[in-house]
Motif scaffolding. Structure first.
Motif, PDB file in Angstrom:
ATOM      1  N   ASP A  10       0.811  -1.225   0.000  1.00  0.00           N
ATOM      2  CA  ASP A  10       0.000   0.000   0.000  1.00  0.00           C
ATOM      3  C   ASP A  10       0.841   1.271   0.000  1.00  0.00           C
ATOM      4  N   LEU A  11       2.159   1.134  -0.021  1.00  0.00           N
ATOM      5  CA  LEU A  11       3.031   2.302   0.017  1.00  0.00           C
ATOM      6  C   LEU A  11       2.738   3.326  -1.087  1.00  0.00           C
ATOM      7  N   PRO A  12       2.437   2.879  -2.324  1.00  0.00           N
ATOM      8  CA  PRO A  12       2.140   3.887  -3.363  1.00  0.00           C
ATOM      9  C   PRO A  12       0.968   4.801  -2.998  1.00  0.00           C
ATOM     10  N   ASN A  13       0.065   4.311  -2.136  1.00  0.00           N
ATOM     11  CA  ASN A  13      -1.118   5.095  -1.775  1.00  0.00           C
ATOM     12  C   ASN A  13      -0.796   6.273  -0.861  1.00  0.00           C
ATOM     13  N   VAL A  14       0.400   6.258  -0.252  1.00  0.00           N
ATOM     14  CA  VAL A  14       0.740   7.354   0.674  1.00  0.00           C
ATOM     15  C   VAL A  14       1.779   8.295   0.087  1.00  0.00           C
ATOM     16  N   GLN A  15       2.103   8.108  -1.182  1.00  0.00           N
ATOM     17  CA  GLN A  15       3.107   8.979  -1.788  1.00  0.00           C
ATOM     18  C   GLN A  15       2.673  10.442  -1.787  1.00  0.00           C
ATOM     19  N   GLU A  16       1.410  10.670  -2.086  1.00  0.00           N
ATOM     20  CA  GLU A  16       0.902  12.042  -2.087  1.00  0.00           C
ATOM     21  C   GLU A  16       0.940  12.628  -0.673  1.00  0.00           C
ATOM     22  N   GLN A  17       0.543  11.805   0.318  1.00  0.00           N
ATOM     23  CA  GLN A  17       0.580  12.258   1.706  1.00  0.00           C
ATOM     24  C   GLN A  17       2.015  12.566   2.131  1.00  0.00           C
ATOM     25  N   LEU A  18       2.935  11.692   1.714  1.00  0.00           N
ATOM     26  CA  LEU A  18       4.346  11.907   2.052  1.00  0.00           C
ATOM     27  C   LEU A  18       4.857  13.198   1.412  1.00  0.00           C
TER      28      LEU A  18
END
Length: 439
Positions: A399-407
């Motif tokens: 699920d890491l790609p899903n938090v790229q924007e948040q990061l």
């Protein structure tokens, strides 16, 4: 009946000038130890003889006060203000050398408002340590505690001291200065002045008027007035959980790092990247100064292999970063004011304590973002980052790609706080102003 050595010494440390009057039943040597000066120890046969020493006492007090009363004499026609004759220092003696206890004493008794410290008012607190040996007690906790207070420490040691110990005390290798012998101290005065100037420039606040508005959170971070500007960009360190529990998720972790690197400006020298993998112990994949092009960094990231091992010692890994990665020798540009960013990706709870090393990284000014799976401890991640919004949770590494924007959002917010601005202040260009807290 009890020892007077330590408390007498403590009073001298506070600058208390002691005069002792004793009868023949007292011990003259004990009185001299208490006063630290034989002429300040006065003897009488009996208490009824006290009136006979009043003149002697007045003479001693006059001599003592002459030493500490500020003078304002005229010297060759110039008015010299704030001249002061201090009390001539005397060698203390004693053994062993307990530097840790001394640092703890400073924290509790010297860097305090009651002792005259203006730390609560934002006045820079500077400690200059001069030592000739290794400490017999631990310096880790008291050194960390002084950093927590914001004390900026410079340590000067001879060849009998331990360079690593001095670097631990200062928290910055460039603030640990070595001399062969104490007679060489004059040779490092210029170096000391340079370090002091750099340190104090980082903490001197400004309150300029910007287009008619008072900006109270602007600060000069490193240098000004035509001095070298700090480089743009950031130093980014990825700390990856390579323990046995992350074997299946490691490819997703590696891909995530790759995509993050692709967003960085490595080729123009603005951004630098380092990757460290850890389990029971840390292993550096490459340092901040290992590669200078994005292609080299990406090739190395693609070639990452899962480390393996147990248990997961996140505390040891954070400590390793502080001592070996966020350093000038490893390519960190922290002394130049470049933002230091740590991105931790982990899938479990740490088996060792993360409190002290996490605090030490904060003291260095490292901005930490932690991403953890459901196997990790959210509170632990928040302790590491020091900011709940910088601790990001995912169900699984896939699920890491899903938090790229948040990061990216967190990174932008973090870097806004430390990126230099060049606003026009009443018609003049201010190139080293910085937002330190909020706009």
């Amino acid at each position: 009946f009890d020892s007077i050595d330590e408390p007498a010494s403590a009073l001298k440390q506070l600058g208390v000038l002691t005069i002792a009057i004793g009868t023949r039943g007292s011990d003259p040597r004990e009185l001299e130890t208490i006063t630290g000066e034989p002429s300040h120890a006065v003897s009488v046969s009996d208490f009824t003889d006290l009136p006979n020493v009043q003149e002697q006492l007045s003479s001693v007090i006059s001599t003592v006060l002459m030493r500490v009363t500020p003078l304002t004499p005229t010297v060759t026609g110039k008015n010299m203000t704030q001249l002061q004759i201090p009390v001539g220092l005397r060698h203390k003696g004693g053994r062993p050398l307990n530097t840790g206890a001394a640092l703890r004493y400073l924290r509790d008794n010297v860097f305090t408002a009651s002792a005259g410290s203006r730390r609560p008012e934002g006045v820079p607190q500077v400690l200059i340590l001069i030592t000739g040996g290794r400490s017999f007690d631990s310096i880790d906790e008291p050194a960390s505690a002084l950093k927590q207070l914001g004390v900026l420490t410079i340590a000067i040691g001879t060849r009998g001291s331990d360079p690593r110990e001095l670097e631990t005390i200062t928290g910055e290798p460039s603030h640990a200065v070595s001399v062969s012998d104490f007679t060489d101290l004059p040779n490092v005065q210029e170096q000391l002045s340079s370090v002091m100037s750099t340190v104090l420039m980082r903490v001197t606040p400004l309150t300029p008027t910007v287009t008619g508005k008072n900006m109270t959170h602007l600060q000069i971070p490193v240098s000004c007035c035509g001095c070298k500007e700090r480089p743009a960009g950031k130093d980014v360190v990825f700390l990856l959980d390579g323990s046995d529990g992350t074997r299946t998720g490691f490819p997703a972790m590696r891909d995530f790092v790759q995509k993050q690197v692709e967003t960085l400006s490595v080729d123009d020298g603005k951004d630098r990247v380092s990757v460290v993998q850890y389990s029971s112990d840390p292993a550096v994949q490459f340092y901040l100064n290992t590669y200078t092009t994005k292609r080299e960094v990406l090739d190395s990231v693609r070639g990452l292999r899962h480390k393996g091992g147990r248990p997961l010692n996140t505390g040891a890994a954070l400590r390793y970063l502080r001592d070996n990665v966020f350093t000038a020798s490893a390519g960190s540009r922290r002394p130049e004011g470049v933002p230091q960013v740590l991105i931790l990706i982990t899938g479990g709870r740490s088996f060792d304590s993360i409190d002290e090393p996490a605090s030490a990284l904060k003291q260095l000014g490292v901005l930490t973002i932690a991403i953890g799976t459901r196997g990790s401890d959210p509170r632990e991640l928040q302790t590491i980052t020091g900011e709940p919004s910088h601790a990001v949770s995912v169900s699984d590494f896939t699920d890491l790609p899903n938090v790229q924007e948040q990061l990216s959002s967190v990174m932008s917010t973090v870097l806004m706080r430390v990126t230099p601005l060049s606003p026009t202040v009443t018609g003049k260009n201010m190139t080293h102003l910085q937002i330190i807290l909020s706009w």
